[in-house]
Design an enzyme around this catalytic site. Structure first.
Site, PDB file in Angstrom:
ATOM      1  N   GLU A  58       9.117   4.224   0.522  1.00  0.00           N
ATOM      2  CA  GLU A  58       7.930   3.619  -0.074  1.00  0.00           C
ATOM      3  C   GLU A  58       7.432   4.454  -1.257  1.00  0.00           C
ATOM      4  O   GLU A  58       7.101   3.923  -2.327  1.00  0.00           O
ATOM      5  CB  GLU A  58       6.833   3.468   0.972  1.00  0.00           C
ATOM      6  CG  GLU A  58       5.611   2.742   0.464  1.00  0.00           C
ATOM      7  CD  GLU A  58       4.538   2.602   1.533  1.00  0.00           C
ATOM      8  OE1 GLU A  58       3.694   1.703   1.406  1.00  0.00           O
ATOM      9  OE2 GLU A  58       4.546   3.399   2.502  1.00  0.00           O
ATOM     10  N   TRP A  79       6.374  -4.145   3.385  1.00  0.00           N
ATOM     11  CA  TRP A  79       5.605  -4.916   2.409  1.00  0.00           C
ATOM     12  C   TRP A  79       5.958  -6.400   2.406  1.00  0.00           C
ATOM     13  O   TRP A  79       5.419  -7.170   1.609  1.00  0.00           O
ATOM     14  CB  TRP A  79       5.794  -4.334   1.002  1.00  0.00           C
ATOM     15  CG  TRP A  79       4.931  -3.138   0.764  1.00  0.00           C
ATOM     16  CD1 TRP A  79       5.287  -1.816   0.811  1.00  0.00           C
ATOM     17  CD2 TRP A  79       3.534  -3.157   0.466  1.00  0.00           C
ATOM     18  NE1 TRP A  79       4.218  -1.012   0.570  1.00  0.00           N
ATOM     19  CE2 TRP A  79       3.118  -1.809   0.351  1.00  0.00           C
ATOM     20  CE3 TRP A  79       2.596  -4.168   0.287  1.00  0.00           C
ATOM     21  CZ2 TRP A  79       1.805  -1.455   0.060  1.00  0.00           C
ATOM     22  CZ3 TRP A  79       1.280  -3.823   0.003  1.00  0.00           C
ATOM     23  CH2 TRP A  79       0.890  -2.472  -0.113  1.00  0.00           C
ATOM     24  N   TYR A  93       1.661  -0.950  -6.103  1.00  0.00           N
ATOM     25  CA  TYR A  93       1.045   0.302  -6.549  1.00  0.00           C
ATOM     26  C   TYR A  93       1.799   0.935  -7.710  1.00  0.00           C
ATOM     27  O   TYR A  93       1.196   1.409  -8.670  1.00  0.00           O
ATOM     28  CB  TYR A  93       0.974   1.289  -5.377  1.00  0.00           C
ATOM     29  CG  TYR A  93      -0.054   0.932  -4.338  1.00  0.00           C
ATOM     30  CD1 TYR A  93      -1.352   1.404  -4.426  1.00  0.00           C
ATOM     31  CD2 TYR A  93       0.275   0.113  -3.254  1.00  0.00           C
ATOM     32  CE1 TYR A  93      -2.304   1.073  -3.472  1.00  0.00           C
ATOM     33  CE2 TYR A  93      -0.668  -0.227  -2.297  1.00  0.00           C
ATOM     34  CZ  TYR A  93      -1.956   0.259  -2.408  1.00  0.00           C
ATOM     35  OH  TYR A  93      -2.899  -0.081  -1.473  1.00  0.00           O
ATOM     36  N   CYS A 154      -5.512  -0.760  -1.252  1.00  0.00           N
ATOM     37  CA  CYS A 154      -6.385  -0.085  -0.278  1.00  0.00           C
ATOM     38  C   CYS A 154      -6.647   1.345  -0.740  1.00  0.00           C
ATOM     39  O   CYS A 154      -7.789   1.759  -0.902  1.00  0.00           O
ATOM     40  CB  CYS A 154      -5.740  -0.099   1.105  1.00  0.00           C
ATOM     41  SG  CYS A 154      -5.597  -1.729   1.839  1.00  0.00           S
ATOM     42  N   ARG A 174     -10.460   2.277   0.007  1.00  0.00           N
ATOM     43  CA  ARG A 174     -11.543   1.339   0.318  1.00  0.00           C
ATOM     44  C   ARG A 174     -11.502   0.891   1.768  1.00  0.00           C
ATOM     45  O   ARG A 174     -12.525   0.536   2.364  1.00  0.00           O
ATOM     46  CB  ARG A 174     -11.477   0.117  -0.595  1.00  0.00           C
ATOM     47  CG  ARG A 174     -10.225  -0.729  -0.397  1.00  0.00           C
ATOM     48  CD  ARG A 174     -10.269  -2.046  -1.150  1.00  0.00           C
ATOM     49  NE  ARG A 174      -9.033  -2.783  -0.942  1.00  0.00           N
ATOM     50  CZ  ARG A 174      -8.788  -3.555   0.125  1.00  0.00           C
ATOM     51  NH1 ARG A 174      -9.703  -3.686   1.061  1.00  0.00           N
ATOM     52  NH2 ARG A 174      -7.635  -4.177   0.246  1.00  0.00           N
ATOM     53  N   ASP A 177      -6.671   1.458   7.985  1.00  0.00           N
ATOM     54  CA  ASP A 177      -6.252   1.173   9.361  1.00  0.00           C
ATOM     55  C   ASP A 177      -5.814   2.503   9.974  1.00  0.00           C
ATOM     56  O   ASP A 177      -4.751   3.038   9.655  1.00  0.00           O
ATOM     57  CB  ASP A 177      -5.103   0.164   9.308  1.00  0.00           C
ATOM     58  CG  ASP A 177      -4.439  -0.103  10.653  1.00  0.00           C
ATOM     59  OD1 ASP A 177      -4.771   0.582  11.637  1.00  0.00           O
ATOM     60  OD2 ASP A 177      -3.565  -0.979  10.708  1.00  0.00           O
TER      61      ASP A 177
END
Length: 270
Positions: A58, A79, A93, A154, A174, A177
């Site tokens: 990632e 994803w 991103y 996020c 923001r 999890d």
């Protein structure tokens, strides 16, 4: 890692019940924060196994600047739920890290033109030429895109800071999890900090993380309570080949001494 377990315990004790777009309620706290010292080891959770391979793929995908998951999905499916049928991801991103669209005036025409800004490239330049700069900030939040995205960023902005010879990173998120996302975010940005420190000839400092809405999905509570019973094992060490960041590949990373407890299954709330 005790800092993570302390975060889990705080939200379990102090969290308020909130509904959300996924349909799975959460226990939520505002503006949770923790800091880890990266010089003490690579902060990959030991109280459960974390998929280091998927996380590394990632990060390399982020650094590639790709805005699709067609290459990434050969290695991990993390994803897939947010991409379209062609594998395109509207808020990838890496696109914003490496190709952020910026409106800049052309002095010859007097009109604004859109150019792409390599934010990571600029950070590397500043670390090498002006390490005391207080402007080493990267953002993945482009409002016109984020407000209409299926999943807006996020972990949307992060900043680097050098004290003496030590490089530290602060991430602002923001929404977090705690069971599934935060362990990956912690590992991801600690890895990135180590990559940048090595490239710039710096030592490792701290990773600091602020989570605006730090939440635990109600179906994750039992699994996290199980983790709280486990005593953290010694942190592993991460070795990275000495190459420029954009030349690094998966096999250039070696995780040494990773000891962990058995995995805990957590369902993803989409």
């Amino acid at each position: 890692m005790q800092e993570y377990l302390d975060l889990v315990e705080r939200v379990l004790i102090n969290g308020t019940y909130k509904s959300n777009r996924t349909g799975v309620d959460t226990l939520s706290c505002f503006a949770e924060h923790y800091t880890v010292d990266l010089s003490k080891g690579y902060p990959l959770l030991t109280t459960k196994k974390v998929n280091f391979r998927a996380m590394l793929y990632e990060v390399l995908w982020y650094l590639s600047g790709e805005d699709h998951i067609r290459n990434l999905r050969q290695h991990t499916k993390i994803w897939d739920a947010w991409a379209d049928e062609n594998g395109n991801l509207d808020t990838a991103y890496g696109r914003y890290w490496r190709r952020f669209p910026s409106a800049q005036m052309n002095p010859e025409t007097g009109k604004y033109e859109v150019v792409e800004v390599d934010q990571i490239g600029k950070i590397i330049e500043l670390l090498k030429t002006d390490p005391n700069s207080r402007r080493m900030v990267v953002t993945a939040w482009e409002p016109g895109n984020a407000w209409n995205s299926k999943l807006p960023p996020c972990h949307y902005t992060f900043a680097f800071n050098v004290q003496g010879k030590r490089l530290s990173c602060h991430l602002t998120q923001r929404s977090g999890d705690i069971a599934l996302g935060i362990p990956f975010n912690l590992a991801c940005y600690s890895l990135l900090t180590q990559m940048l420190a090595q490239e710039a000839g710096l030592e490792l400092g701290f990773f600091s993380h602020t989570i605006v809405d730090a939440h635990i999905y109600v179906d994750h509570i039992d699994g996290l309570k199980e983790q709280l019973k486990r005593v953290p094992k010694p942190l592993p060490r991460l070795e990275i080949a000495r190459k420029p960041i954009d030349q690094l590949q998966f096999d250039d990373f070696t995780l040494v001494g990773y000891e962990f407890y058995e995995p805990i299954k957590f369902e993803v709330a989409v």
